[in-house]
Design an enzyme around this catalytic site. Structure first.
Site, PDB file in Angstrom:
ATOM      1  N   THR A  83       1.874  18.097  12.489  1.00 61.23           N
ATOM      2  CA  THR A  83       0.473  18.228  12.916  1.00 61.23           C
ATOM      3  C   THR A  83       0.429  19.149  14.130  1.00 61.23           C
ATOM      4  O   THR A  83       0.353  20.350  13.988  1.00 61.23           O
ATOM      5  CB  THR A  83      -0.151  16.842  13.213  1.00 61.23           C
ATOM      6  N   LYS A 135       7.620  13.639  12.571  1.00 61.95           N
ATOM      7  CA  LYS A 135       6.533  14.410  13.154  1.00 61.95           C
ATOM      8  C   LYS A 135       5.972  13.632  14.328  1.00 61.95           C
ATOM      9  O   LYS A 135       6.030  12.408  14.383  1.00 61.95           O
ATOM     10  CB  LYS A 135       5.436  14.718  12.145  1.00 61.95           C
ATOM     11  N   THR A 165       1.014   7.373  16.516  1.00 67.32           N
ATOM     12  CA  THR A 165       0.743   8.034  15.235  1.00 67.32           C
ATOM     13  C   THR A 165       1.914   8.874  14.751  1.00 67.32           C
ATOM     14  O   THR A 165       1.734   9.797  13.957  1.00 67.32           O
ATOM     15  CB  THR A 165      -0.511   8.922  15.336  1.00 67.32           C
TER      16      THR A 165
END
Length: 223
Positions: free
Chosen positions: A158, A184, A195
């Site tokens: 991301t 990630k 997240t």
């Protein structure tokens, strides 16, 4: 790359370095303005043991609840990941979309939806563009390859500035086992894993309970 203590040996391949794994990463246009790969699929060619650790946040995305249930069974065949949309705070629609995605992956692999984990990362509070998600599933299934780990590492990014992947060999009494990983998350490790997403594969033969225990021990001294 960080120096590894003996007897670990760094090798190439990421999540497909262990025997019996294939992966892929394709662009489905989850964010139409983005040109990067945004869908990844990691598959074990044989039924595999699965374990997981998850965010402690009270608000969990539908895919997190789905994966917790999958890990309780101790078995899985595949993980599908999309970037660009987190499918978080999306209610019943979000939960249904997770089930639909898992069913489509399972159909293409000849498995069952309960053998498929689903991860989503990106914008919060927006429902998934399911037409593009399912295109991504089909594209990933078609592109699966023993050399696909690097593409998968790119597809899950991301705000990351570089893809994150690693693989090692470890000698054991019965021969050599391999572990591979992608991750990630840029500043997304807190609070409580927040997240971030990391997928680890291994060709070691290990029971679910032992795998879960080892994973939790590792997470407690890392993430």
């Amino acid at each position: 790359m960080t120096d590894l203590p003996t007897p670990f040996k760094a090798i190439e391949g990421g999540v497909t370095a262990p025997k019996g794994f294939r992966a892929s990463g394709v662009r489905a246009g989850i964010k139409p303005t983005s040109k990067k790969k945004d869908c990844a699929l990691i598959v074990s060619d044989a039924p595999a043991t699965v374990a997981g650790t998850f965010t402690r946040n009270l608000m969990k995305a539908p895919c997190v609840h789905w994966n917790i249930a999958r890990c309780k069974t101790g078995n899985a065949r595949a993980v599908f990941i999309n970037s660009g949309n987190a499918n978080a705070a999306t209610g019943e629609r979000g939960a249904k979309d997770v089930e639909t995605t898992a069913a489509q992956v399972a159909e293409l692999l000849g498995s069952t939806a309960h053998e498929v984990c689903i991860c989503s990362t990106g914008v919060i509070g927006v429902t998934l563009p399911m037409d593009r998600i399912l295109e991504g599933v089909a594209g990933c299934a078609k592109a699966l390859a023993p050399s696909g780990g690097a593409d998968a590492a790119v597809a899950i990014m991301t705000t990351d500035t570089v893809p994150k992947e690693m693989a090692i060999e470890v000698p054991v009494s019965g021969g050599v086992i391999r572990l591979g990983a992608i991750a990630k998350g840029s500043g997304m490790i807190a609070p409580n894993m927040a997240t971030m997403i990391s997928i680890i594969t291994t060709d070691a033969a290990i029971e679910p309970g032992a795998l879960s225990g080892l994973l939790h021990m590792a997470v407690n001294v890392s993430f």
